[in-house]
Design an enzyme around this catalytic site. Structure first.
Site, mmCIF file in Angstrom:
data_model
loop_
_atom_site.group_PDB
_atom_site.id
_atom_site.type_symbol
_atom_site.label_atom_id
_atom_site.label_comp_id
_atom_site.label_asym_id
_atom_site.label_seq_id
_atom_site.Cartn_x
_atom_site.Cartn_y
_atom_site.Cartn_z
ATOM 1 C CD GLU A 134 -8.347 0.535 2.934
ATOM 2 O OE1 GLU A 134 -7.603 -0.469 2.930
ATOM 3 O OE2 GLU A 134 -7.929 1.683 3.168
ATOM 4 C CG HIS B 224 -14.181 8.356 -9.948
ATOM 5 N ND1 HIS B 224 -15.395 7.903 -9.511
ATOM 6 C CD2 HIS B 224 -13.748 7.460 -10.853
ATOM 7 C CE1 HIS B 224 -15.684 6.775 -10.132
ATOM 8 N NE2 HIS B 224 -14.701 6.478 -10.946
ATOM 9 C CB CYS C 242 -0.943 0.011 1.199
ATOM 10 S SG CYS C 242 -2.153 -1.300 1.120
#
Ligand SMILES: [Zn+2]
Length: 141
Positions: A129, A82, A37
């Site tokens: 997530e 987004h 990550c």
């Protein structure tokens, strides 16, 4: 709180990119902490807000569910969908966008919207997530 109590949950999903990385940690330590990550990647997030409160005997509601969904859109979705969470969202500036930190900040944004609804309070804010795991924030201990 007296009377009949219920919990309402509203759920939204959004897509966003992020990266988990601290400039003040070494490259190795960042990789050890955050694994893959540390580089830019994206998630299809699912956010759930649960509000608990007394059912108003006059209206039959704790809070109008349509209103709760609108709060989630206005306080969260419109700002993060987004976007790159590290760069594009002013209220996340300087925050490492872990699921835990997102849960705390989303909670803080929603809690102010509940002030006019006297019997209602935030119970839990969930951030998922990816399918199979999620973070639940319950406010300050
Ligand atoms: Zn991630």
């Amino acid at each position: 709180m007296t009377g009949l109590v219920a919990q309402l949950t509203s759920r939204i999903s959004f897509c966003a990119a992020h990266r988990l990385y601290r400039e003040d940690f070494s490259e190795e330590y960042n990789r050890e902490l955050y694994g893959p990550c540390t580089t830019d990647h994206g998630h299809n997030y699912v956010i759930e807000a649960t509000v608990s409160g007394r059912i108003d005997p006059e209206t039959g509601m704790v809070l109008n569910l349509v209103q709760l969904e609108r709060f989630l859109h206005e306080e969260i979705f419109e700002h993060v969908d987004h976007r790159h969470l590290n760069r594009d969202v002013p209220f996340l500036k300087g925050v490492i966008p872990t699921a835990e930190n997102l849960a705390v900040i989303f909670w803080q944004r929603l809690v102010g919207r509940l002030v006019p609804f006297k019997g209602a309070r935030m119970h839990c804010l969930r951030v998922q997530e990816m399918p199979g795991s999620e973070v639940c924030y319950f406010g300050e201990a």
